[in-house]
Design an enzyme around this catalytic site. Structure first.
Site, PDB file in Angstrom:
ATOM      1  N   HIS A 250      30.843  82.782  19.226  1.00 25.83           N
ATOM      2  CA  HIS A 250      31.579  83.769  18.454  1.00 25.83           C
ATOM      3  C   HIS A 250      32.918  83.134  18.109  1.00 25.83           C
ATOM      4  O   HIS A 250      33.724  82.860  18.987  1.00 25.83           O
ATOM      5  CB  HIS A 250      31.769  85.054  19.254  1.00 25.83           C
ATOM      6  CG  HIS A 250      30.490  85.812  19.425  1.00 25.83           C
ATOM      7  ND1 HIS A 250      30.190  86.534  20.550  1.00 25.83           N
ATOM      8  CD2 HIS A 250      29.421  85.964  18.604  1.00 25.83           C
ATOM      9  CE1 HIS A 250      28.990  87.099  20.416  1.00 25.83           C
ATOM     10  NE2 HIS A 250      28.511  86.762  19.240  1.00 25.83           N
TER      11      HIS A 250
ATOM     12  N   GLU B  23      32.144  85.566  30.365  1.00 25.66           N
ATOM     13  CA  GLU B  23      33.208  86.213  29.595  1.00 25.66           C
ATOM     14  C   GLU B  23      34.509  85.875  30.296  1.00 25.66           C
ATOM     15  O   GLU B  23      34.658  86.182  31.480  1.00 25.66           O
ATOM     16  CB  GLU B  23      32.993  87.723  29.557  1.00 25.66           C
ATOM     17  CG  GLU B  23      31.642  88.145  28.990  1.00 25.66           C
ATOM     18  CD  GLU B  23      31.658  88.247  27.470  1.00 25.66           C
ATOM     19  OE1 GLU B  23      32.761  88.157  26.891  1.00 25.66           O
ATOM     20  OE2 GLU B  23      30.583  88.403  26.868  1.00 25.66           O
TER      21      GLU B  23
ATOM     22  N   GLU C  79      36.224  84.073  19.681  1.00 29.16           N
ATOM     23  CA  GLU C  79      36.383  84.063  21.132  1.00 29.16           C
ATOM     24  C   GLU C  79      36.766  82.647  21.510  1.00 29.16           C
ATOM     25  O   GLU C  79      35.928  81.786  21.759  1.00 29.16           O
ATOM     26  CB  GLU C  79      35.092  84.544  21.803  1.00 29.16           C
ATOM     27  CG  GLU C  79      34.826  86.009  21.448  1.00 29.16           C
ATOM     28  CD  GLU C  79      33.463  86.524  21.879  1.00 29.16           C
ATOM     29  OE1 GLU C  79      32.811  85.869  22.702  1.00 29.16           O
ATOM     30  OE2 GLU C  79      33.058  87.602  21.374  1.00 29.16           O
TER      31      GLU C  79
END
Lengths: 456, 483
Positions: free
Chosen positions: A94, A322, A97
């Site tokens: 992404h 994450e 990110e």
């Protein structure tokens, strides 16, 4: 002209100073964002510093033509040494990110520095593992995200690739297939059939996705992680819920091992493993997070993701990391993120050396590739690579491991597996032909005996 | 006896049968595996593929409309991204498409200088030089033929060049054209000299003629109206002339500048041909078709221009146009030479337009502000204070709007000198480590030449794969060879 030129010089000097200032405690690493060209140059610098243990290659181009660069680190870069497990980090799928992208670049620099400074752990790791580092799977998206003016970056801009495709929903959905097979019987792994039709001729796949799929099929990866941002947790398979509901714990056959792997990352990250950490946003539901880890489906269902695709199309175990509440934080924060994640990143690579590993050969000693390694009680088989080598990640315990191949007789061995390192278990398989030959010879002997006795 | 034999024979047969049946009953553990593969084929090959794709689609659609993770739905984001993408793409395309057709026309014109006899021969040369040439070139009457369809002669070319020099009051035009021709090998030195004489003569004639007619030199685009006198066969040169006005501002004697300008010229030319007569009637009105094609992507800039309709603002408007075109040309050049990527160029220009929107409120003529320098526009604007201030102003505003991640424009420039230092540093660390490492292991001096060869080879391979730029590779090789 003169004043302009002098201002130019001053700006250049100021920048250089700023760059030097931001290195902080880690010499040789400058903690700033890297645009595409800077990323490329950073990797080249690492290669120039450590050319005997690194190699840069590209797995293809993004939609807008940027190279999908990988820096490989091993004692013999460019070759798969039989028995040496392969590992990868992929970040920034992404584009907005951004923390993962930077961490992978810093990690490359760090490993090279530490190797040269005689850090035994790192030296050992690089000699025994083939580490592939891809800082950005979506360089186009990153450029878009980074080009936004101002400090605050939008939650979505730059997330998808240049075609507007969310790469983490773009992979063939093998979860669906495995769920059907669970109910009705069928293969429990290697579910991507017909590469040409499903991948090369599939117009829905983005070029980045295709490149990664080919990469996964090409190199016998054992362990991998996929770096994201927007929250702080280590997420493991399955990502897609079985019942197609929005949240449901969806365990994979290797649920125990995955939890162990995810914890191996989170426990060295003080933020991730902090039990009292407040959620990133007030209304976030992080009820599924425990010890800094979560099952994918329990958190929220993700179909077509890269993590599950790895597990169900190849032998590779992948988890999703994450790493930051803020997808594209301020540059000043990057050093902190490095501090939080450095030990986790290294420790996670070491997890590659767990479970059982070895070679499957025939009685003459030739390797048997694509032999199946199955573990009793775990409905997920892996296969041997071209040199007959395999690596089966397992949590500590007692197992029965079977090696089988078409035309060969299966061999089963009992193994007691510690936490680490990996236990070496080799198999010598007798081919059916050989057994038939044996039996035929036995028969001939018997016949000879009979004929001698009975005198005919 | 016989019965015994028969009995034995029967016994034998029974035994054989028995043995045979046992053979087939020998354990075949892989049978189950075979079954499995057959089963697999049914399930995984035939059935799931279409379903898989269809399901992936439906799930994807479902997921997209119900992204529970993010606060807003992803569908909101999608149109934004789509718009950004399309605009970027169109800008990039706009730039790309401009580049292609420019070259051939100019080159085609000048080819007539050495080879006056055979126009078709020359035209083939043009083909050879540029495969992206459109058929349009052949149909375009202005570049290759006069109005009556006859091909341009050498005299016409000389005349045109002389006209251009006269209009621009700059001998540099001639130098540029000739050096380009020489570089392309179209004319020899002698021919260049001859051309120079001829042009000088023609220029002299022009000056005397025009002095008599008392025409006022006008650098503005209004001067086009006066070109009636020179006939429509010079139409093709009008817009390029205007572009060359701006070209003068750039670093001169740079063939590449010309090429860039040429490429842009092409578009301008085509449109000029079509709408020439119309424009003349419209007078001062800034018409999008009259060569400001580059600027059509800058709506705010256009609005600004439109607001400067009055007589006294004409000069400022002209200046603005000059600046914008120069900036665009410069960005194109940077992109062309790979200093920045097309996307960076596009985003820079986009930001520029956004900044102009802000500035539109303020009138021109603000006091000069010391510029923060970005290497991108560190150009030579020394001919007009107004120009300088305007650029400086734009520059400053752009700096303010830049993103927080990295000073993109400066870094592309500052990294040029810094880059070789980074690489040098890295190589130095490697050599140090090699020395230390070999000493520890008791080896003799590491083989530097072997390392150098290895690195050279690797660098070449990386250049080929697009991992290292050519100049970077050369730098690295140079550093190694100096060790």
């Amino acid at each position: 002209m003169k004043p302009l030129f002098s201002s130019f010089l001053f700006a250049a000097a100021a920048l250089a100073l700023a760059a030097a200032a931001s290195t902080g405690t880690e010499p040789g690493i400058s903690f700033e964002y890297h645009r595409y060209d800077e990323l490329r140059k950073a990797l080249v610098s690492v290669w120039l510093q450590c050319p005997t243990i690194t190699r840069i290659y590209t797995i293809g181009e993004s939609f807008e033509g940027r190279e999908l660069l990988v820096l490989e680190m091993s004692d013999n870069p460019g070759t798969h040494e039989p028995g040496e497990p392969e590992f990868k980090y992929i970040a920034n799928m992404h584009g907005n990110e951004a923390v993962g992208r930077e961490l992978v670049i810093y990690l490359a620099q760090y490993l090279c520095n530490q190797y040269q400074q005689g850090n035994d752990t790192i030296i050992e790791l690089i000699h025994n593992t083939r580490i592939h580092l891809m800082p950005s799977m979506n360089p186009d998206g990153f450029e878009k995200a980074a080009s936004q003016p101002g400090e605050i970056k939008d939650w979505f801009v730059g997330r998808s690739n240049a075609q507007g495709v969310d790469l983490n929903r773009n992979f063939p959905d093998l979860d669906r297939i495995v769920y059907i097979n669970e109910r009705e019987g069928g293969a429990n792994n290697h579910l991507l059939q017909n590469m040409k039709k499903a991948v090369d001729e599939n117009t829905k796949l983005a070029p980045e996705t295709k490149a990664v799929i080919h990469w996964i099929m090409d190199i016998p990866f054992v362990l991998s992680a996929n770096l994201h941002g927007g929250d702080v947790v280590a997420n493991y398979p399955y990502d897609e819920t079985r019942s197609e509901s929005a949240h449901e714990y969806s365990a994979s056959p290797d649920d125990v091992m995955f939890k162990s792997l995810a914890r191996a990352y989170s426990m060295f990250n003080p933020v991730m493993s902090d039990p009292h950490r407040p959620p990133c946003r007030k209304n976030d539901d992080d009820s599924s997070f425990k010890d800094g880890i979560t099952n994918g489906g329990a958190w929220y269902s993700v179909p077509g993701g890269m993590q599950d695709f790895n597990y169900l199309s190849s032998n590779c175990f992948e988890i999703t990391l994450e790493l930051s509440c803020d997808k594209f934080p301020n540059e000043e924060m990057l050093k902190n993120y490095w501090e939080q994640n450095r030990d986790s990143l290294v420790n996670y690579i070491e997890q590659t050396h767990r479970g059982v590993k070895g070679f499957v050969r025939d009685l003459q000693g030739s390797p048997i590739s694509n032999a199946t390694i199955s573990v009793e009680g775990i409905d997920h088989d892996i296969t041997t690579a071209k040199d007959g080598d395999y690596w089966r990640l397992l949590a500590p315990g007692n197992y029965k491991v079977a090696a089988s191949a078409p035309g060969f007789l299966t061999v089963i061995k009992k193994v007691a597996v510690p936490y680490s390192p990996a236990t070496r278990v080799d198999f010598e398989l007798e081919s059916l032909m050989e057994r038939k030959e044996e039996e035929r010879e036995e028969l001939m002997d018997w016949w000879k005996m009979m004929s001698e006795t009975l005198n005919f | 006896m016989a019965s015994k034999r028969v009995g034995l024979f029967v016994l034998l047969q029974l035994v054989v049968l028995n043995v045979v049946s046992q053979t087939s009953a020998f354990p075949t553990p892989t049978a189950s595996a075979d079954d499995k593969t057959v089963y697999n084929r049914q399930l995984t090959e035939e059935r799931p593929l279409q379903e898989q794709i269809a399901e992936a689609d439906s799930v994807k659609a479902a997921v997209q409309s119900a992204e529970s993770k993010q606060p807003a739905t992803s569908k909101d984001a999608e149109p934004e991204q789509g718009d950004d993408f399309t605009m970027l793409k169109s800008l990039a395309d706009g730039q790309k498409s401009k580049e292609a057709p420019e070259g051939p026309v100019k080159k085609g014109d000048h080819q007539y200088v050495p080879d006056e006899s055979d126009s078709t021969k020359s035209r083939r040369l043009a083909d050879d030089y540029d495969s992206t040439k459109h058929g349009m070139d052949y149909d375009d009457p202005e570049s290759f033929r006069q109005v009556d369809g006859t091909p341009l002669t050498a005299e016409d070319i000389v005349q045109k060049i002389a006209n251009k020099i006269y209009e621009e009051d700059d001998r540099g035009v001639f130098d540029r054209i000739v050096s380009k021709l020489l570089k392309l090998g179209l004319i020899t030195e002698n021919q260049a000299d001859t051309l120079e004489y001829q042009v000088a003569e023609a220029l002299q004639d022009l000056i005397t003629k025009n002095a008599k007619n008392n025409e006022i030199e006008d650098m503005d685009q209004e001067s086009r109206g006066e070109q009636d006198d020179l006939g429509s066969d010079t139409d093709a040169w009008e817009t390029p002339r205007r572009r060359y006005d701006e070209e003068d501002d750039d670093e001169v004697a740079n063939n590449d500048d010309d090429e860039t300008a040429d490429e842009v010229d092409r578009d301008a030319e085509e449109d000029v041909d079509n709408s020439w007569d119309k424009e003349k009637e419209e007078g001062n009105e800034v018409n999008p078709e009259d060569g400001l094609q580059d600027l059509q992507y800058f709506p705010n800039f256009y609005r600004l221009l439109k607001s400067l309709d009055s007589e006294q603002d004409a000069q400022e408007r002209e200046t603005l146009i000059t600046i914008m075109k120069t900036l665009i040309d410069f960005v194109k050049m940077m992109v062309k030479y790979g200093t920045i990527t097309p996307e960076e160029g596009v985003s820079y220009l986009e930001n520029l337009d956004a900044m102009i929107a802000m500035q539109t409120k303020n009138k021109l003529g603000k006091s000069l502000v010391v510029p923060d320098i970005s290497g991108l526009t560190g150009k030579n604007f020394d001919e007009d204070d107004n120009t300088k201030s305007e650029t400086a102003k734009m520059q400053k505003e752009y700096e303010n709007l830049k993103d927080s991640t990295k000073e993109e424009q400066p870094s592309t420039e500052t990294n040029q000198p810094a880059k070789s230092e980074t690489y040098l540093e890295a190589i130095r660390k490697n050599i140090e480590w090699l020395k230390k490492h070999n000493k520890e292991e008791g080896k003799n001096d590491y083989d530097l030449s072997k390392l150098k060869d290895f690195m050279d080879q690797q660098v070449d391979s990386y250049i080929e794969k697009g991992i290292i730029a050519k100049d970077e590779g050369d730098t690295i090789k140079r550093i190694y060879s100096s060790l």
